[in-house]
Design an enzyme around this catalytic site. Structure first.
Site, PDB file in Angstrom:
ATOM      1  N   GLY A 213       0.248  -5.400   0.713  1.00  9.74           N
ATOM      2  CA  GLY A 213      -0.403  -4.170   0.844  1.00  9.74           C
ATOM      3  C   GLY A 213      -1.855  -4.058   0.947  1.00  9.74           C
ATOM      4  N   ASN A 214      -1.980  -2.780   1.006  1.00  7.44           N
ATOM      5  CA  ASN A 214      -3.461  -2.530   0.681  1.00  7.44           C
ATOM      6  C   ASN A 214      -3.749  -1.382   0.091  1.00  7.44           C
ATOM      7  OD1 ASN A 214      -4.082  -0.197   2.804  1.00  7.44           O
ATOM      8  ND2 ASN A 214      -3.485  -1.680   3.890  1.00  7.44           N
ATOM      9  N   ARG A 215      -5.071  -1.216  -0.798  1.00  9.76           N
ATOM     10  CA  ARG A 215      -5.276  -0.242  -1.853  1.00  9.76           C
ATOM     11  C   ARG A 215      -5.156   1.437  -1.046  1.00  9.76           C
ATOM     12  NH1 ARG A 215      -6.343  -2.986  -6.854  1.00  9.76           N
ATOM     13  NH2 ARG A 215      -6.952  -4.679  -5.895  1.00  9.76           N
ATOM     14  N   ALA A 280      -4.744   2.555   7.438  1.00  8.01           N
ATOM     15  CA  ALA A 280      -5.169   0.995   6.627  1.00  8.01           C
ATOM     16  C   ALA A 280      -3.839   0.382   7.349  1.00  8.01           C
ATOM     17  CB  ALA A 280      -5.351   1.408   5.243  1.00  8.01           C
TER      18      ALA A 280
END
Ligand code: CTP
Length: 403
Positions: A213-215, A280
């Site tokens: 995943g990402n932030r 994102a």
């Protein structure tokens, strides 16, 4: 802004209810028309007659029309009031009413009207300091704010109980100015415009338990959805997994992976006049996610093989509808403006919002952002640090100028 505006004033039970009489007077002095809805508890503090005299309108208290001889109003009074209002101000707003609004309870005329209202909703929470500082009240107000209601911070000082702290009704002219500011921003320049916004990260599964995943917190995309809805757009928000409340009057579609986001956007985009890709989206996804949980006992997994995902923004750019506007985001760490401009052209977008990672008060999870808006005509506008909701409005201002 108040001239000729319809202000619906909700009054709930609290000693500050008497001060709301002055609100009616000030709004009317500024040229607004005022109608008042009171809860039963409010009528214990101030008589409806006082408000009806000041507003020159009958005060609504009862959900039910007691006059059985006329049936025309039955069942529609709440809708009529909700539609009549350009703004609904609840002042004082008790802890109880804030809690009811948080959960959508609709057991009196005011809460029913609040649920039905499409106009901006402003709350002036007013209660004893300990009630205001109570975690439940704070949580409820935070949820209401996230959904797009405007909450006026209460004043500090001595309460009727003798307690000292926050929870007092702010000065009347401060409330009037706050309401004026909300009205100024809620112009309907996106009425009958259909806006599609994507937000948040995507989660790409490695196995049924783990993911890449990402932030991204989703806050920028949610602010855009909220701002567009505030300006009258019909808004669909396709979002990856985030911990955020859905803004008022926004249709939310939840997705997890880049592929699901692609499918959802493909389905929604044909109806949209404006598409803003704030999500994102993962560029790569594990080629063969395991069906069962990968066990530690088998040793470190083989290098994970990744497959490129579809660039959703690019695919939209390739088949852009005439007259529609396509907005992308870019996060760059070097040659920021040049790279972002390249992205603008490569993806056939009309605008790229360049995010900064370097500036304080910008980026993941922050409530503020520092962005540069790049447009196809060579325009480059660097905005100072500001709350994400204001960044969202600035982006929409540019979109409006392009349309
Ligand atoms: N985007 C997209 N689909 C993807 C990846 C990105 O639609 N699979 C969109 C994002 O929502 C954003 C824009 O493309 O609006 C820019 O994303 P970014 O990750 O910054 O750029 P990339 O094109 O992926 O390039 P790079 O990672 O090399 O900077």
């Amino acid at each position: 802004m108040l001239k000729d505006k319809h202000i619906l004033l909700g009054v709930t039970g609290g000693i500050a209810a008497y001060k709301s009489c002055y609100l009616v007077r000030e709004f009317r002095k500024a040229g607004a028309e005022v109608r008042v809805v009171m809860t039963d508890a409010a009528t214990k503090f101030v008589s409806p007659l006082t408000f009806s005299t000041l507003s020159e309108h009958e005060v609504a208290v009862d959900l039910w029309n007691r006059d059985q001889s006329t049936t025309s109003e039955i069942g529609t009074r709440h809708i009529d009031l909700a539609r009549w209002a350009d703004l609904l101000l609840i002042a004082p707003a008790s802890a109880h009413t804030a809690a009811k609004l948080t959960h959508g309870l609709a057991d009196n005329l005011l809460t029913v009207v609040s649920l039905a209202a499409r106009c901006p909703l402003v709350l002036a929470p007013t209660m004893d300091a300990d009630m205001f500082l109570n975690e439940t009240t704070q949580r409820n107000l935070a949820v209401l704010r996230e959904r797009g209601m405007f909450v006026i911070p209460p004043a500090e000082g001595e309460h009727a109980s003798g307690l000292v702290g926050p929870g007092r009704l702010p000065e009347i002219d401060l409330i009037v100015r706050f309401v004026d500011g909300v009205l100024e921003r809620s112009y309907e320049d996106f009425q009958s415009v259909s806006v599609l916004v994507t937000a948040g990260p995507t989660f790409e599964p490695l196995d049924p338990v783990r993911y890449i995943g990402n932030r991204s917190s989703g806050k920028m995309g949610f602010s855009l959805a909220r701002a567009a809805a505030e300006r009258g757009a019909s808004v669909t928000l396709v979002t990856g997994p985030v911990h955020l409340e859905t803004p008022r009057h926004v249709r939310r579609v939840n997705v997890e992976t880049a592929r699901e986001m692609h499918e959802a956007v493909d389905k929604e985009a044909p109806a949209a006049d404006v598409v803003v890709m704030a999500a994102a989206v993962a560029d790569y996804t594990p080629s063969k996610p395991a069906d069962a949980k990968i066990k530690k006992g088998i040793g470190p997994p083989e290098p994970i093989s990744l497959t490129q995902t579809v660039d959703i923004l690019k695919s939209l750019g390739e088949r852009k509808k005439k007259g529609s506007i396509l907005v992308g985001f870019a996060l760059e760490t070097e040659n920021e403006v040049a790279n972002a401009r390249e992205k603008l052209l490569a993806k056939n977008a009309d605008m790229i919002v360049l995010n900064s990672l370097k500036d304080a008060g910008a980026g993941f999870g922050s409530d503020t952002n520092v962005v540069t808006i790049l447009t196809r005509d060579g325009g480059e506008q660097r905005l100072t640090r500001m709350p994400k909701i204001d960044v969202a409005h600035a982006i929409l201002d540019r979109v409006r100028a392009m349309r």
